[in-house]
Design a protein around this motif. Structure first.
Motif, PDB file in Angstrom:
ATOM      1  N   PRO A  30       1.069  -0.786  -0.380  1.00 23.08           N
ATOM      2  CA  PRO A  30      -0.125  -0.206   0.127  1.00 23.08           C
ATOM      3  C   PRO A  30       1.033   1.366   0.152  1.00 23.08           C
ATOM      4  O   PRO A  30       1.998   0.835   0.571  1.00 23.08           O
ATOM      5  N   LEU A  31       0.278   2.552   0.083  1.00 20.08           N
ATOM      6  CA  LEU A  31       0.825   3.653  -0.142  1.00 20.08           C
ATOM      7  C   LEU A  31       0.256   4.578   0.444  1.00 20.08           C
ATOM      8  O   LEU A  31      -0.652   3.975   0.090  1.00 20.08           O
ATOM      9  N   CYS A  32       0.970   4.937   1.181  1.00 19.06           N
ATOM     10  CA  CYS A  32       0.233   6.251   2.216  1.00 19.06           C
ATOM     11  C   CYS A  32       0.219   7.795   2.334  1.00 19.06           C
ATOM     12  O   CYS A  32       1.505   7.541   1.563  1.00 19.06           O
ATOM     13  N   ASP A  33      -0.682   8.117   2.921  1.00 22.54           N
ATOM     14  CA  ASP A  33      -0.118   9.380   3.286  1.00 22.54           C
ATOM     15  C   ASP A  33       0.422   9.816   4.685  1.00 22.54           C
ATOM     16  O   ASP A  33       0.734   8.841   5.457  1.00 22.54           O
ATOM     17  N   ALA A  34       1.094  11.231   4.680  1.00 23.79           N
ATOM     18  CA  ALA A  34       1.555  10.951   6.070  1.00 23.79           C
ATOM     19  C   ALA A  34       0.938  10.428   7.189  1.00 23.79           C
ATOM     20  O   ALA A  34       1.051  11.117   7.820  1.00 23.79           O
ATOM     21  N   SER A  35      -0.009  10.892   7.318  1.00 22.32           N
ATOM     22  CA  SER A  35      -1.315  10.239   8.240  1.00 22.32           C
ATOM     23  C   SER A  35      -1.659   8.980   8.057  1.00 22.32           C
ATOM     24  O   SER A  35      -1.709   8.101   9.527  1.00 22.32           O
ATOM     25  N   GLY A  36      -0.708   7.820   7.272  1.00 26.57           N
ATOM     26  CA  GLY A  36      -0.813   6.932   7.377  1.00 26.57           C
ATOM     27  C   GLY A  36      -2.166   6.268   6.561  1.00 26.57           C
ATOM     28  O   GLY A  36      -2.174   5.257   6.671  1.00 26.57           O
ATOM     29  N   GLN A  37      -2.685   6.511   6.458  1.00 21.23           N
ATOM     30  CA  GLN A  37      -3.766   6.174   5.370  1.00 21.23           C
ATOM     31  C   GLN A  37      -3.235   6.191   4.014  1.00 21.23           C
ATOM     32  O   GLN A  37      -2.777   7.012   3.146  1.00 21.23           O
ATOM     33  N   ALA A  51      11.892   6.752  -6.864  1.00 18.73           N
ATOM     34  CA  ALA A  51      10.394   7.471  -6.741  1.00 18.73           C
ATOM     35  C   ALA A  51       9.960   7.863  -5.107  1.00 18.73           C
ATOM     36  O   ALA A  51       9.293   8.322  -4.652  1.00 18.73           O
ATOM     37  N   ARG A  52      10.938   6.507  -4.597  1.00 23.21           N
ATOM     38  CA  ARG A  52      10.079   6.869  -2.847  1.00 23.21           C
ATOM     39  C   ARG A  52       9.327   7.063  -2.405  1.00 23.21           C
ATOM     40  O   ARG A  52       8.657   7.973  -1.131  1.00 23.21           O
ATOM     41  N   PRO A  53       7.813   6.410  -2.929  1.00 21.14           N
ATOM     42  CA  PRO A  53       6.441   6.667  -2.482  1.00 21.14           C
ATOM     43  C   PRO A  53       6.806   6.037  -1.069  1.00 21.14           C
ATOM     44  O   PRO A  53       7.318   5.725  -0.648  1.00 21.14           O
ATOM     45  N   LEU A  54       5.825   7.089  -0.143  1.00 23.03           N
ATOM     46  CA  LEU A  54       5.470   6.335   1.124  1.00 23.03           C
ATOM     47  C   LEU A  54       3.984   5.766   1.320  1.00 23.03           C
ATOM     48  O   LEU A  54       3.615   5.031   0.622  1.00 23.03           O
ATOM     49  N   HIS A  55       5.219   4.082   1.825  1.00 20.59           N
ATOM     50  CA  HIS A  55       4.722   2.905   1.703  1.00 20.59           C
ATOM     51  C   HIS A  55       4.615   3.076   3.793  1.00 20.59           C
ATOM     52  O   HIS A  55       5.708   2.865   4.569  1.00 20.59           O
ATOM     53  N   PRO A  56       3.873   1.870   4.502  1.00 27.55           N
ATOM     54  CA  PRO A  56       3.520   1.809   5.427  1.00 27.55           C
ATOM     55  C   PRO A  56       4.620   0.437   6.239  1.00 27.55           C
ATOM     56  O   PRO A  56       4.322  -0.435   5.530  1.00 27.55           O
ATOM     57  N   VAL A  57       4.989   0.132   7.206  1.00 29.41           N
ATOM     58  CA  VAL A  57       5.387  -0.349   7.679  1.00 29.41           C
ATOM     59  C   VAL A  57       5.414  -0.902   9.462  1.00 29.41           C
ATOM     60  O   VAL A  57       4.836   0.066   9.813  1.00 29.41           O
ATOM     61  N   VAL A  58       5.901  -2.100   9.199  1.00 30.18           N
ATOM     62  CA  VAL A  58       5.623  -2.622  11.252  1.00 30.18           C
ATOM     63  C   VAL A  58       6.834  -2.761  11.704  1.00 30.18           C
ATOM     64  O   VAL A  58       8.071  -2.948  11.305  1.00 30.18           O
ATOM     65  N   GLY A  96      -3.895  -4.919   1.547  1.00 30.82           N
ATOM     66  CA  GLY A  96      -5.295  -5.171   2.465  1.00 30.82           C
ATOM     67  C   GLY A  96      -4.890  -5.866   3.314  1.00 30.82           C
ATOM     68  O   GLY A  96      -6.035  -6.149   4.494  1.00 30.82           O
ATOM     69  N   GLU A  97      -4.079  -4.961   3.810  1.00 31.68           N
ATOM     70  CA  GLU A  97      -3.390  -6.299   5.100  1.00 31.68           C
ATOM     71  C   GLU A  97      -3.982  -5.070   6.622  1.00 31.68           C
ATOM     72  O   GLU A  97      -2.999  -3.689   6.250  1.00 31.68           O
ATOM     73  N   THR A  98      -4.022  -5.164   7.012  1.00 34.56           N
ATOM     74  CA  THR A  98      -4.286  -4.416   8.373  1.00 34.56           C
ATOM     75  C   THR A  98      -2.732  -3.757   8.735  1.00 34.56           C
ATOM     76  O   THR A  98      -2.054  -5.341   9.287  1.00 34.56           O
ATOM     77  N   VAL A  99      -2.737  -2.725  10.247  1.00 33.43           N
ATOM     78  CA  VAL A  99      -1.182  -3.048  10.902  1.00 33.43           C
ATOM     79  C   VAL A  99      -1.260  -4.119  11.611  1.00 33.43           C
ATOM     80  O   VAL A  99       0.023  -4.791  11.591  1.00 33.43           O
TER      81      VAL A  99
END
Length: 192
Positions: A30-37, A51-58, A96-99
């Motif tokens: 997933p790609l996200c904005d600075a709030s994690g959306q 390109a370094r798009p913002l993507h979430p990690v744990v 598609g996965e939750t945090v």
């Protein structure tokens, strides 16, 4: 050509994105904005491109009551920062996965850890020359006996906070771990 797939109005998935997900030979992130959306999705290779798009990690920090912190040494097979010590668990969230699903999946894959009660500590944006990540930081306190997967982790052990501090800036740790340790240290100590 790099393709990004965005939600379209009230249609939850555009057909091209569905096709990408069904036929992709690599991980879809997933790609996200600075709030994690979540705002879009892309191939892992695109996320690690210039390109370094913002993507979430744990990330998960494992603490023992004696104040020691478990760190993993990244496998030499890793394509990024092999052989450096890092957070106990760290990994990408799959599209598609939750945090929380990602946190438990990564913990099971890397350390065989499935029974723990995570506490959320922080979320922040981490930038390196290779990528931009929206990092969701968790911690768990207990008497954990991780069983590292040798493909993911070459070794692991508990470190005292003093030992970690002594080794900061000695090129033993990943830059992300060093930064994050300093950022969440007070929160980690408050859990003990």
């Amino acid at each position: 050509m790099v393709e990004l797939f965005y939600p379209s109005g009230s249609v939850p998935f555009v057909p091209a994105r569905d096709a990408l997900i069904r036929h992709a030979s690599e991980e879809i992130l997933p790609l996200c904005d600075a709030s994690g959306q979540v705002t879009a999705c892309a191939l892992r290779s695109y996320c690690h491109s210039s390109a370094r798009p913002l993507h979430p990690v744990v990330h998960l920090h494992l603490l023992r009551r004696d104040g020691s912190l478990y760190l993993q040494k990244r496998s030499m097979e890793k394509d990024f920062l092999p052989g450096l010590w890092d957070t106990a668990v760290g990994g990408h969230i799959t599209y598609g996965e939750t945090v929380m699903e990602a946190l438990y999946r990564e913990s099971a894959e890397e350390l065989g850890l499935v029974d723990f009660a995570p506490v959320s500590l922080d979320s922040y944006v981490w930038e390196s020359p290779r990528e931009r990540e929206f990092v969701n930081v968790f911690a768990a306190v207990g008497s954990y006996m991780p069983q590292p997967d040798c493909k993911e982790v070459s070794e692991g052990r508990y470190w005292s906070f003093a030992e970690i501090e002594k080794c900061l800036s000695d090129s033993l740790f990943t830059p992300n771990f060093e930064s994050e340790f300093l950022r969440v240290r007070a929160a980690l100590e408050a859990l003990l």
